[in-house]
Design an enzyme around this catalytic site. Structure first.
Site, PDB file in Angstrom:
ATOM      1  N   ASP A  89     -77.942 -11.135  15.926  1.00 15.95           N
ATOM      2  CA  ASP A  89     -77.841 -11.182  14.464  1.00 15.95           C
ATOM      3  C   ASP A  89     -78.910 -12.061  13.836  1.00 15.95           C
ATOM      4  O   ASP A  89     -79.181 -11.958  12.647  1.00 15.95           O
ATOM      5  CB  ASP A  89     -76.457 -11.650  14.033  1.00 15.95           C
ATOM      6  CG  ASP A  89     -76.036 -12.944  14.713  1.00 15.95           C
ATOM      7  OD1 ASP A  89     -76.697 -13.375  15.683  1.00 15.95           O
ATOM      8  OD2 ASP A  89     -75.020 -13.524  14.290  1.00 15.95           O
ATOM      9  N   THR A  91     -75.434 -15.050  10.250  1.00 16.21           N
ATOM     10  CA  THR A  91     -74.579 -14.161  11.039  1.00 16.21           C
ATOM     11  C   THR A  91     -74.088 -12.947  10.269  1.00 16.21           C
ATOM     12  O   THR A  91     -74.204 -11.809  10.730  1.00 16.21           O
ATOM     13  CB  THR A  91     -73.389 -14.959  11.601  1.00 16.21           C
ATOM     14  OG1 THR A  91     -73.888 -15.958  12.499  1.00 16.21           O
ATOM     15  CG2 THR A  91     -72.414 -14.055  12.346  1.00 16.21           C
TER      16      THR A  91
END
Length: 549
Positions: free
Chosen positions: A353, A82
């Site tokens: 992401d 992330t």
């Protein structure tokens, strides 16, 4: 000092006037008044194409039918998590430049834990702050598109919103403002890095306690049961003791009022995304985004899908339905943008992401080699073999962000050559049946193994000041984690790197599918051009093959 301030103000106004004049020139589209940058955390491209026939008319389909979408968009770094992804998006740079090599890592000298947006010098406003909480972009080593934009014209506003601190802070950069969902209270909060106290519109939003309306609300599937035949049914044994089945009630039946456990549980549902988009609406109104000739950036990272996929996998019915729920939320959000900001005034971009690996049990059911392994056991095996070779125990101190870190102090005490031990550790890792590739600090720094499997991606993941000493990659469909961790991400394999890049804005985007391979780092240079500002200084992407109509 007064003269210098006046001169700087003059320069800002001159640049703004020049850009405005260029935007108004014949044949040149005006700059978007607002860039709406949307991130769906943990969304692999394969899910969008698999469920395209079930999308609403004006949610994700707005991009697919009336915008530009890139069918072969990828990340180019190896450790796809992330924080690394969110740092790359609007800097246009990979971890070897941003310094955000993972969600967390350990200091190679001291072993101390480092969190990607951790900063003990800043605290949450109105909320308790723990030592490793994410409170600022201190660890981000490069500038973002928003930093460049605000450097040109301080009137421009850059707002980052997310269910996760890193999802808000990293796209907002050093000159923007970040707000994140507080799992303890169900509110959104910023930190003292950005301001001393919240503006009135934030307090008004939080006073309304919008999260509480979901207390004891059921997450119900949108479509009839037969519509989910292409995904894995609920209630799989490998979901673990927590299970997973729709409908799913938010909160515990015995509770009389919302609790921190209830607020935290919202992260694993469509409701945290609904709250994030509601907060984005409040930000648009409260900050008057897109209302003047100084363009603004609103970044909204929707965190729920990542939590759902970790808990039940991207192949599950829960993930399938979550994407459809999110699609309907986006449809409503776009309609509100059309009426408040104006359809011709904003440019919308959507990406992710990282992608997601299929659950190991699902892959095994397809006859594929897949499974989970223990990172602790891997470290112990390497240390046992290093001890046999060099006669010294625990030469490998720990693992950090997909790398093994050697004990520098112990090597010095025993007069062992660093590179010799690192080479031996690499050989031992490669002998492990679940390791696909491994490279040493010296190899990554010098580029001596260019062209070998995953080497280019691993160089982009590795930062010389932050990363470990032997970087490694697991074989496809293998992961670290206990049996309760259903699925994850973090590899250079296509299921983790292949993500959507979708764009909508009739004045700037020619509709259609684009099949050429592109990368997420290409977004920042492309948006910089559309905004008429310089590309972020560390950016390594190129312009997307995007032509205005």
């Amino acid at each position: 000092m007064k003269t210098i301030r006046i001169f700087r103000l003059f320069c800002v106004l001159l640049v703004a006037a020049t850009l405005a004049a260029c935007a108004g020139a014949p044949g040149v589209a005006p700059r978007p008044k607002l860039v709406v940058f949307l991130v769906v955390d943990g969304l692999p491209q394969r899910q969008i194409t698999s469920y395209r026939d079930q999308l609403a008319p004006d949610g994700l389909a707005r991009f697919l039918d009336r915008g530009a979408w890139f069918a072969d968009a990828h990340y180019g770094h190896a450790y796809t998590v992330t924080a690394a992804g969110h740092a790359a998006m609007l800097t246009g740079a990979y971890p070897h430049r941003t310094g955000i090599i993972g969600n967390d890592w350990r200091d190679v000298a001291t072993g101390a834990q480092v969190y990607n947006t951790g900063d003990t010098g800043a605290t949450y406003i109105g909320h308790t702050t723990q030592a490793l909480d994410g409170t600022s972009p201190k660890n981000l080593k490069v500038e973002t598109l928003g930093d460049v934009l605000r450097g040109v014209d301080a009137r421009s506003k850059v707002i980052g919103i997310s269910g996760k601190d890193r999802g808000a802070i990293l796209p907002a950069g050093k000159r923007g403002t970040a707000y994140m969902f507080m799992g303890a209270s169900g509110q959104f909060a910023s930190t003292t890095y950005y301001m001393k106290e919240h503006p009135a519109w934030v307090n008004t939003f939080n006073t309304g306690k919008p999260a509480d309306r979901y207390f004891k609300t059921d997450w119900k599937p949108l479509l009839p049961e037969a519509a989910y035949a292409r995904s894995i049914p609920d209630g799989q044994i490998w979901f673990g003791p927590r299970g997973g089945k729709l409908p799913m009630m938010m909160g515990v039946p015995a509770d009389d009022a919302p609790s921190p456990a209830f607020y935290a549980a919202l992260l694993r549902s469509p409701f945290v995304d609904a709250l994030s988009l509601d907060f984005a609406r409040a930000a648009i109104a409260g900050e008057q985004l897109g209302r003047d000739d100084a363009p603004d950036i609103l970044s909204v990272s929707l965190s729920g899908h990542d939590y759902v996929n970790h808990a039940w996998s991207a192949e599950s019915r829960l993930s399938h339905d979550h994407l459809l729920q999110l699609d309907r939320l986006l449809q409503a959000f776009f309609r509100d943008l059309d009426s408040t900001v104006g359809k011709g005034n904003y440019l919308a971009v959507l990406t992710a992401d990282h992608g997601f690996m299929p659950a190991a049990e699902h892959s095994q059911s397809q006859g594929l080699s897949a499974g989970r392994t223990s990172s602790t056991q891997l470290l112990n095996r390497v240390n046992d073999e290093l001890q046999r070779k060099f006669g010294v125990p625990k030469l490998a101190a720990f693992l950090s962000a997909s790398a093994l870190v050697l004990d520098r102090q112990l090597l010095a005490q025993r007069s062992l050559d660093f590179n010799t031990v690192a080479d031996a550790a690499r050989t031992l890792l490669l002998a492990d049946p679940i390791i696909a590739a491994a490279y040493t600090r010296r190899e990554l720094e010098t580029g001596s193994r260019t062209g070998e499997p995953f080497f280019g991606q691993m160089r982009k993941t590795w930062h010389k000041d932050v990363s470990g000493d032997v970087q490694y990659v697991l074989k496809p469909l293998w992961m670290f984690g206990p049996p309760t961790s259903v699925a994850t991400h973090g590899s250079p394999h296509p299921y983790d790197t292949h993500v959507p890049i979708l764009m909508y804005g009739p004045a700037w985007v020619k509709p259609g599918r684009i099949d050429s391979r592109v990368e997420v780092v290409d977004i920042a240079p492309t948006l910089a051009r559309l905004l008429g500002v310089a590309v972020p200084s560390a950016a390594e992407g190129k312009l997307l093959p995007l032509l205005a109509p």
